[in-house]
Design an enzyme around this catalytic site. Structure first.
Site, PDB file in Angstrom:
ATOM      1  N   ARG A  73       0.943  -1.186   0.098  1.00 66.56           N
ATOM      2  CA  ARG A  73      -0.200  -0.100  -0.119  1.00 66.56           C
ATOM      3  C   ARG A  73       0.924   1.223  -0.038  1.00 66.56           C
ATOM      4  O   ARG A  73       1.700   1.404   0.949  1.00 66.56           O
ATOM      5  CB  ARG A  73      -0.769  -0.142   1.194  1.00 66.56           C
ATOM      6  CG  ARG A  73      -1.652   1.349   1.434  1.00 66.56           C
ATOM      7  CD  ARG A  73      -2.845   1.124   2.360  1.00 66.56           C
ATOM      8  NE  ARG A  73      -3.700   0.740   1.725  1.00 66.56           N
ATOM      9  CZ  ARG A  73      -5.094   0.672   2.173  1.00 66.56           C
ATOM     10  NH1 ARG A  73      -5.477   1.598   3.255  1.00 66.56           N
ATOM     11  NH2 ARG A  73      -6.000   0.211   1.746  1.00 66.56           N
ATOM     12  N   HIS A 116      -7.104   0.893  -6.654  1.00 62.06           N
ATOM     13  CA  HIS A 116      -7.507  -0.039  -5.582  1.00 62.06           C
ATOM     14  C   HIS A 116      -7.996  -1.559  -6.134  1.00 62.06           C
ATOM     15  O   HIS A 116      -9.095  -1.733  -5.824  1.00 62.06           O
ATOM     16  CB  HIS A 116      -8.317   0.585  -4.738  1.00 62.06           C
ATOM     17  CG  HIS A 116      -8.279  -0.099  -3.119  1.00 62.06           C
ATOM     18  ND1 HIS A 116      -7.530  -0.979  -2.747  1.00 62.06           N
ATOM     19  CD2 HIS A 116      -9.031   0.567  -1.850  1.00 62.06           C
ATOM     20  CE1 HIS A 116      -7.664  -1.235  -1.567  1.00 62.06           C
ATOM     21  NE2 HIS A 116      -8.770  -0.517  -1.225  1.00 62.06           N
ATOM     22  N   GLN A 176     -10.124  -3.851  -3.770  1.00 61.24           N
ATOM     23  CA  GLN A 176     -11.498  -3.498  -3.269  1.00 61.24           C
ATOM     24  C   GLN A 176     -12.458  -3.810  -4.283  1.00 61.24           C
ATOM     25  O   GLN A 176     -13.519  -4.460  -4.034  1.00 61.24           O
ATOM     26  CB  GLN A 176     -11.518  -2.194  -3.147  1.00 61.24           C
ATOM     27  CG  GLN A 176     -12.871  -1.455  -2.424  1.00 61.24           C
ATOM     28  CD  GLN A 176     -13.335  -2.128  -1.113  1.00 61.24           C
ATOM     29  OE1 GLN A 176     -12.337  -1.990  -0.197  1.00 61.24           O
ATOM     30  NE2 GLN A 176     -14.215  -2.398  -0.893  1.00 61.24           N
ATOM     31  N   ASP A 208     -17.250   7.119  -2.311  1.00 65.60           N
ATOM     32  CA  ASP A 208     -15.911   7.102  -1.685  1.00 65.60           C
ATOM     33  C   ASP A 208     -15.662   8.523  -1.061  1.00 65.60           C
ATOM     34  O   ASP A 208     -16.247   9.416  -1.599  1.00 65.60           O
ATOM     35  CB  ASP A 208     -14.934   6.513  -2.443  1.00 65.60           C
ATOM     36  CG  ASP A 208     -13.623   6.174  -1.877  1.00 65.60           C
ATOM     37  OD1 ASP A 208     -13.533   6.240  -0.592  1.00 65.60           O
ATOM     38  OD2 ASP A 208     -12.624   6.076  -2.581  1.00 65.60           O
ATOM     39  N   CYS A 244     -16.556   1.609  -0.033  1.00 64.53           N
ATOM     40  CA  CYS A 244     -15.467   0.613   0.562  1.00 64.53           C
ATOM     41  C   CYS A 244     -15.065   0.926   1.832  1.00 64.53           C
ATOM     42  O   CYS A 244     -14.083   0.257   2.236  1.00 64.53           O
ATOM     43  CB  CYS A 244     -14.249   1.232  -0.619  1.00 64.53           C
ATOM     44  SG  CYS A 244     -13.609   2.851  -0.575  1.00 64.53           S
ATOM     45  N   ARG A 287     -13.704  -8.515   1.397  1.00 63.14           N
ATOM     46  CA  ARG A 287     -12.302  -8.445   1.261  1.00 63.14           C
ATOM     47  C   ARG A 287     -11.496  -9.566   1.479  1.00 63.14           C
ATOM     48  O   ARG A 287     -10.718 -10.036   0.508  1.00 63.14           O
ATOM     49  CB  ARG A 287     -11.935  -7.069   1.914  1.00 63.14           C
ATOM     50  CG  ARG A 287     -12.491  -5.778   1.610  1.00 63.14           C
ATOM     51  CD  ARG A 287     -11.966  -5.200   0.089  1.00 63.14           C
ATOM     52  NE  ARG A 287     -10.521  -5.447   0.037  1.00 63.14           N
ATOM     53  CZ  ARG A 287      -9.560  -4.367   0.462  1.00 63.14           C
ATOM     54  NH1 ARG A 287     -10.078  -3.104   0.946  1.00 63.14           N
ATOM     55  NH2 ARG A 287      -8.236  -4.425   0.392  1.00 63.14           N
TER      56      ARG A 287
HETATM   57  N1  NVA Z   1      -9.858   6.667  -1.995  1.00 65.11           N
HETATM   58  C1  NVA Z   1      -9.580   6.210  -0.674  1.00 65.11           C
HETATM   59  C2  NVA Z   1      -9.921   4.766  -0.506  1.00 65.11           C
HETATM   60  C3  NVA Z   1      -9.692   4.358   0.591  1.00 65.11           C
HETATM   61  C4  NVA Z   1      -9.958   2.827   1.050  1.00 65.11           C
HETATM   62  C5  NVA Z   1      -8.094   6.476  -0.241  1.00 65.11           C
HETATM   63  O1  NVA Z   1      -7.269   6.267  -1.401  1.00 65.11           O
HETATM   64  O2  NVA Z   1      -8.004   7.066   0.678  1.00 65.11           O
HETATM   65  N1   CP Z   2     -11.445  -0.046   2.046  1.00 64.30           N
HETATM   66  C1   CP Z   2     -10.128  -0.140   2.518  1.00 64.30           C
HETATM   67  O1   CP Z   2      -9.042  -0.427   1.537  1.00 64.30           O
HETATM   68  O2   CP Z   2      -9.886   0.087   3.847  1.00 64.30           O
HETATM   69  P1   CP Z   2      -8.647   0.199   4.372  1.00 64.30           P
HETATM   70  O3   CP Z   2      -8.041   1.539   4.183  1.00 64.30           O
HETATM   71  O4   CP Z   2      -9.164   0.151   5.949  1.00 64.30           O
HETATM   72  O5   CP Z   2      -7.681  -0.834   4.233  1.00 64.30           O
END
Ligand code: NVA
Ligand code: CP
Length: 309
Positions: free
Chosen positions: A103, A130, A133, A221, A261, A289
């Site tokens: 990540r 992502h 997800q 989101d 998500c 997930r």
């Molecule tokens: N678009 C959000 C998704 C979090 C799971 C982010 O990147 O923070």
């Molecule tokens: N939806 C998702 O990826 O959640 P987290 O940021 O908690 O991993």
């Protein structure tokens, strides 16, 4: 040859279907108490440069359930903090572990790791995509609706989640209706590839009401993703008309489901009322997930993937 999972372009439509089928079979098997541990002796690494609840815990729990083990790392505790190159990190970690979930911020970072690693690299979220997800969200829609044969709406930011939905639609031949404020559209490179190489029908607008008309699924989101904290105020103003609330839902069919998500910012992209109304779907989505990623891990690590019938 090792396979990576950096975007949904890395899997074929048949492979997506097979992963979804396997995820459902694993879920059923575990619910019935079966002993399914094909990943005994395997080790999954997780390298996270951003916070996470779902991605980290669902990968770790899934790996343990399948008989494997995990090593969680943050950039601060590795030599990445002291500028060791990703190329050296990838080649080193490949000697210890069997796959790595990453990540991070720039998508080129997971591409660089994938280039140098001899083990599968799984994108656990970048600024651009992502895919884990959306793979899980496909599973949720399939379970809840039984098909993908209807419009799916995306309301909000043209962000990493929107990009992965666009790739999913292009790969799977879905009808996706994306509504974003002006200036927050999905990246043109994502749209171009979808147009050139994909199937499906991807419609863009700046009109959330239009996007949800006829949609059986509404996705949203956060307005400011991780790394965009300084833009929070400016985005709150730009996205004001894009809240998923009772008024917007009144333009969608009664049978619509709302997905998120998570984490959610109640009172911004979604009201408390709408989130709680669809809490069963949204937490089912969070649970999925784990099942979808268990299928992915099994496939990438030991090659189990049933043929699609
Ligand atoms: N678009 C959000 C998704 C979090 C799971 C982010 O990147 O923070
Ligand atoms: N939806 C998702 O990826 O959640 P987290 O940021 O908690 O991993």
């Amino acid at each position: 040859m090792k396979r990576d999972f950096l975007t949904l372009w890395d899997v074929t439509e048949d492979e997506i279907w097979a992963l979804l089928e396997r995820a459902r079979a694993l879920k059923k098997g575990f619910q019935e108490g079966a002993d399914i541990r094909p990943l005994r002796g395997k080790i999954l690494g997780l390298l996270f440069l951003k916070p996470s609840t779902r991605t980290r815990v669902s990968f770790e729990a899934g790996m343990y359930r399948l008989g494997g083990q995990c090593i969680f790392m943050t950039s601060k505790e590795t030599q990445l903090a002291r500028k060791e190159p990703l190329s050296d990190t990838a080649r080193t970690l490949s000697r210890y572990i069997d796959a790595l979930v990453v990540r991070t911020y720039g998508h080129q970072e997971v591409e660089e790791l994938a280039k140098y690693a001899s083990i599968p690299i799984i994108n656990g979220l970048t600024d651009m995509y992502h895919p884990c997800q959306v793979l899980s969200d496909l599973l949720t829609i399939w379970e809840k609706k039984g098909s993908f044969d209807f419009p799916i709406a995306w309301v909000g930011d043209g962000n990493n989640m929107a990009h992965s939905w666009i790739v999913a639609a292009a790969r799977m031949g879905l009808h996706l209706k994306v509504a974003t404020p002006e200036g927050y559209e999905p990246h043109v490179s994502v749209l171009n590839r979808a147009k050139l190489e994909g199937k499906g029908r991807i419609e863009l607008s700046h009109n959330p009401v239009e996007a949800v008309r006829g949609a059986e699924v509404i996705n949203t989101d956060v307005w400011a993703s991780m790394g965009q904290e300084t833009e929070q105020e400016e985005r709150r103003k730009a996205f004001a008309e894009f809240q998923v609330n009772a008024d917007l839902l009144s333009y969608a069919p009664d049978s619509v489901i709302v997905m998120h998500c998570l984490p959610a910012h109640r009172g911004e992209e979604i009201t408390h009322e709408v989130l709680e109304k669809f809490a069963e779907v949204i937490f089912h989505q969070a649970e999925n997930r784990m099942w979808a990623q268990m299928a992915l891990l099994e496939w990438l690590l030991v090659g189990n993937l049933p043929a699609v019938t």
